[in-house]
Design a protein around this motif. Structure first.
Motif, PDB file in Angstrom:
ATOM      1  N   ARG A   1       1.511  -1.153  -0.217  1.00  0.00           N
ATOM      2  CA  ARG A   1      -0.096  -0.092  -0.088  1.00  0.00           C
ATOM      3  C   ARG A   1       1.262   1.126  -0.187  1.00  0.00           C
ATOM      4  NH1 ARG A   1      -5.472  -1.629   1.565  1.00  0.00           N
ATOM      5  NH2 ARG A   1      -5.759  -3.365   0.683  1.00  0.00           N
ATOM      6  N   HIS A   2       0.472   1.839  -0.759  1.00  0.00           N
ATOM      7  CA  HIS A   2       1.402   3.397  -0.970  1.00  0.00           C
ATOM      8  C   HIS A   2       1.062   4.641   0.577  1.00  0.00           C
ATOM      9  CE1 HIS A   2       3.044   6.826  -2.226  1.00  0.00           C
ATOM     10  NE2 HIS A   2       2.029   7.779  -2.199  1.00  0.00           N
ATOM     11  N   ALA A   3       2.341   4.804   0.974  1.00  0.00           N
ATOM     12  CA  ALA A   3       1.862   5.512   1.794  1.00  0.00           C
ATOM     13  C   ALA A   3       2.546   7.140   1.621  1.00  0.00           C
ATOM     14  CB  ALA A   3       2.625   5.546   3.596  1.00  0.00           C
ATOM     15  N   SER A   4       1.791   8.437   1.931  1.00  0.00           N
ATOM     16  CA  SER A   4       2.853   9.590   0.642  1.00  0.00           C
ATOM     17  C   SER A   4       3.673  10.382   1.587  1.00  0.00           C
ATOM     18  CB  SER A   4       1.512  10.311   0.824  1.00  0.00           C
ATOM     19  OG  SER A   4       1.610  10.903   2.136  1.00  0.00           O
ATOM     20  N   GLN A   5       3.775   9.675   3.229  1.00  0.00           N
ATOM     21  CA  GLN A   5       5.009  10.879   4.499  1.00  0.00           C
ATOM     22  C   GLN A   5       5.063   9.473   4.779  1.00  0.00           C
ATOM     23  OE1 GLN A   5       1.223  11.371   6.482  1.00  0.00           O
ATOM     24  NE2 GLN A   5       1.677  13.953   5.708  1.00  0.00           N
ATOM     25  N   VAL A   6       6.423  10.617   5.238  1.00  0.00           N
ATOM     26  CA  VAL A   6       8.022   8.902   6.025  1.00  0.00           C
ATOM     27  C   VAL A   6       7.872   9.801   7.462  1.00  0.00           C
ATOM     28  CG1 VAL A   6      10.371   8.624   5.398  1.00  0.00           C
ATOM     29  CG2 VAL A   6       8.248   8.478   3.939  1.00  0.00           C
ATOM     30  N   VAL A   7       8.156   8.947   8.528  1.00  0.00           N
ATOM     31  CA  VAL A   7       8.963   9.259   9.865  1.00  0.00           C
ATOM     32  C   VAL A   7      10.952   9.039   9.542  1.00  0.00           C
ATOM     33  CG1 VAL A   7       9.537   8.842  11.869  1.00  0.00           C
ATOM     34  CG2 VAL A   7       6.760   8.808  10.693  1.00  0.00           C
ATOM     35  N   ASN A   8      11.198   9.978   9.494  1.00  0.00           N
ATOM     36  CA  ASN A   8      12.769   9.907   9.692  1.00  0.00           C
ATOM     37  C   ASN A   8      13.314   9.265  10.618  1.00  0.00           C
ATOM     38  OD1 ASN A   8      13.073  11.152   6.411  1.00  0.00           O
ATOM     39  ND2 ASN A   8      12.760  12.678   7.376  1.00  0.00           N
ATOM     40  N   MET A   9      14.471   8.515  10.801  1.00  0.00           N
ATOM     41  CA  MET A   9      15.553   8.341  12.465  1.00  0.00           C
ATOM     42  C   MET A   9      15.916   9.324  13.332  1.00  0.00           C
ATOM     43  SD  MET A   9      15.861   5.123  11.270  1.00  0.00           S
ATOM     44  CE  MET A   9      16.551   4.190  12.692  1.00  0.00           C
ATOM     45  N   ASP A  10      15.632  10.597  12.646  1.00  0.00           N
ATOM     46  CA  ASP A  10      16.874  11.404  13.962  1.00  0.00           C
ATOM     47  C   ASP A  10      15.365  12.470  14.117  1.00  0.00           C
ATOM     48  OD1 ASP A  10      15.552  12.585  11.048  1.00  0.00           O
ATOM     49  OD2 ASP A  10      17.413  14.488  11.590  1.00  0.00           O
ATOM     50  N   GLU A  11      14.104  11.990  13.869  1.00  0.00           N
ATOM     51  CA  GLU A  11      13.183  12.779  14.469  1.00  0.00           C
ATOM     52  C   GLU A  11      12.347  12.223  16.239  1.00  0.00           C
ATOM     53  OE1 GLU A  11       9.831  13.956  11.397  1.00  0.00           O
ATOM     54  OE2 GLU A  11      10.726  12.638  10.266  1.00  0.00           O
ATOM     55  N   ALA A  12      11.360  13.599  17.013  1.00  0.00           N
ATOM     56  CA  ALA A  12      11.226  12.797  18.022  1.00  0.00           C
ATOM     57  C   ALA A  12       9.716  11.595  17.275  1.00  0.00           C
ATOM     58  CB  ALA A  12      10.513  13.992  18.494  1.00  0.00           C
ATOM     59  N   PRO A  13       9.757  10.504  17.156  1.00  0.00           N
ATOM     60  CA  PRO A  13       8.518   9.188  17.421  1.00  0.00           C
ATOM     61  C   PRO A  13       7.372   9.573  17.322  1.00  0.00           C
ATOM     62  CG  PRO A  13      10.148   8.526  19.103  1.00  0.00           C
ATOM     63  CD  PRO A  13      10.654  10.052  18.513  1.00  0.00           C
ATOM     64  N   ALA A  14       6.981  10.205  18.392  1.00  0.00           N
ATOM     65  CA  ALA A  14       5.079  10.600  18.570  1.00  0.00           C
ATOM     66  C   ALA A  14       4.634  12.122  17.764  1.00  0.00           C
ATOM     67  CB  ALA A  14       4.949  10.904  20.128  1.00  0.00           C
ATOM     68  N   ALA A  15       5.817  12.726  18.135  1.00  0.00           N
ATOM     69  CA  ALA A  15       4.897  13.902  17.448  1.00  0.00           C
ATOM     70  C   ALA A  15       5.259  13.511  15.354  1.00  0.00           C
ATOM     71  CB  ALA A  15       6.017  14.849  17.539  1.00  0.00           C
ATOM     72  N   ALA A  16       6.120  13.185  15.446  1.00  0.00           N
ATOM     73  CA  ALA A  16       6.088  12.883  13.638  1.00  0.00           C
ATOM     74  C   ALA A  16       4.981  11.792  13.455  1.00  0.00           C
ATOM     75  CB  ALA A  16       7.196  11.869  13.859  1.00  0.00           C
ATOM     76  N   VAL A  17       4.433  11.082  14.210  1.00  0.00           N
ATOM     77  CA  VAL A  17       3.869   9.941  13.342  1.00  0.00           C
ATOM     78  C   VAL A  17       2.215  10.829  13.765  1.00  0.00           C
ATOM     79  CG1 VAL A  17       2.113   8.267  14.465  1.00  0.00           C
ATOM     80  CG2 VAL A  17       4.558   7.912  14.371  1.00  0.00           C
ATOM     81  N   ARG A  18       2.053  11.610  14.822  1.00  0.00           N
ATOM     82  CA  ARG A  18       0.701  12.373  15.090  1.00  0.00           C
ATOM     83  C   ARG A  18       0.726  13.889  14.275  1.00  0.00           C
ATOM     84  NH1 ARG A  18       1.529  12.420  20.891  1.00  0.00           N
ATOM     85  NH2 ARG A  18      -0.416  11.634  22.031  1.00  0.00           N
ATOM     86  N   SER A  19       1.970  14.295  14.012  1.00  0.00           N
ATOM     87  CA  SER A  19       2.016  14.971  12.907  1.00  0.00           C
ATOM     88  C   SER A  19       1.632  14.837  11.192  1.00  0.00           C
ATOM     89  CB  SER A  19       3.484  16.055  12.909  1.00  0.00           C
ATOM     90  OG  SER A  19       3.977  15.646  12.284  1.00  0.00           O
ATOM     91  N   ARG A  20       2.120  13.181  11.164  1.00  0.00           N
ATOM     92  CA  ARG A  20       2.451  12.995   9.625  1.00  0.00           C
ATOM     93  C   ARG A  20       1.348  11.963   9.895  1.00  0.00           C
ATOM     94  NH1 ARG A  20       6.422  14.856   9.804  1.00  0.00           N
ATOM     95  NH2 ARG A  20       8.019  13.114   9.976  1.00  0.00           N
ATOM     96  N   PRO A  21       0.165  11.572   9.621  1.00  0.00           N
ATOM     97  CA  PRO A  21      -0.962  10.130   9.530  1.00  0.00           C
ATOM     98  C   PRO A  21      -0.466   9.031   8.511  1.00  0.00           C
ATOM     99  CG  PRO A  21      -2.716  12.459   9.342  1.00  0.00           C
ATOM    100  CD  PRO A  21      -1.027  12.267  10.359  1.00  0.00           C
ATOM    101  N   ASP A  22      -0.595   9.841   7.369  1.00  0.00           N
ATOM    102  CA  ASP A  22       0.099   8.836   6.194  1.00  0.00           C
ATOM    103  C   ASP A  22       0.849   8.262   5.996  1.00  0.00           C
ATOM    104  OD1 ASP A  22      -1.622   7.504   4.331  1.00  0.00           O
ATOM    105  OD2 ASP A  22      -0.591   8.795   2.994  1.00  0.00           O
ATOM    106  N   ASN A  23       2.025   8.665   7.390  1.00  0.00           N
ATOM    107  CA  ASN A  23       3.747   7.638   7.392  1.00  0.00           C
ATOM    108  C   ASN A  23       3.413   6.473   7.204  1.00  0.00           C
ATOM    109  OD1 ASN A  23       3.991   6.325   9.637  1.00  0.00           O
ATOM    110  ND2 ASN A  23       2.861   8.036  10.327  1.00  0.00           N
TER     111      ASN A  23
END
Length: 192
Positions: A1-23
């Motif tokens: 399935r396509h996901a239009s967003q990515v969480v990078n390795m150096d990001e704050a986990p919870a904030a990144a996941v919340r701000s980009r729900p299509d990760n």
């Protein structure tokens, strides 16, 4: 399935996941929840994978904190070590919950009939350890699990316990140290 967003390795986990729900992690975990996938695997940001799992799948009822686990090589068996990084600060009750989750996994997935539970400490004696370890020791002793007592780092690879519990800070240091020692031994063998 396509996901239009990515969480990078150096990001704050919870904030990144919340701000980009299509990760990609959240998309994959929603597929598991919907029954369109049986499992989810990632080599990405571990904290983000944990956050996405909490947001998408939720917690097991009665479990305060999830734990990250890894199987260790051993002379006998395959010890399951948890937590290896999800919870740097734990309460004694968390370690009991980790032991229970590890026991269920060891029994149902690994086929260990009656898993032995050990607690990481700086000595095998009941009186050793910091306050967290001492309190967890008492709780584990009374838990009804097959608690075999304290386990020192040197005993992790002997197979004296099937499930070994600790806080995520200590567990992460343990596995990173083991990785470093293994890489050093391989390098020394190649050099010789």
């Amino acid at each position: 399935r396509h996901a239009s967003q990515v969480v990078n390795m150096d990001e704050a986990p919870a904030a990144a996941v919340r701000s980009r729900p299509d990760n990609s992690m959240s998309v994959g975990l929603r597929l598991v929840k919907a029954g369109e996938a049986d499992a989810f695997v990632t080599t990405g940001n571990t904290g983000a994978a944990l956050a996405a799992a909490l947001f998408e799948l939720g917690r097991i009822r009665g479990v305060r904190r999830p734990a990250l686990a890894t199987l260790l090589p051993a002379l006998e068996g395959q010890p399951l070590l948890l937590d290896v990084g999800a919870n740097a600060d734990c309460r004694p009750q968390d370690l009991v919950q980790f032991a229970l989750m590890g026991t269920v996994y060891s029994s149902r997935v690994l086929g260990v009939a009656s898993p032995r539970v050990g607690l990481i400490s700086n000595g095998e004696e009941e009186t050793k350890g910091n306050e967290l370890v001492k309190e967890a020791h008492s709780l584990l002793k009374a838990s009804g699990l097959r608690f075999v007592g304290n386990v020192e780092g040197k005993d992790l690879f002997t197979g004296m316990a099937d499930v070994v519990v600790t806080d995520g800070f200590t567990g992460n240091v343990l596995i990173k140290t083991a990785e470093g020692v293994a890489m050093m031994i391989i390098s020394l063998m190649r050099r010789e």
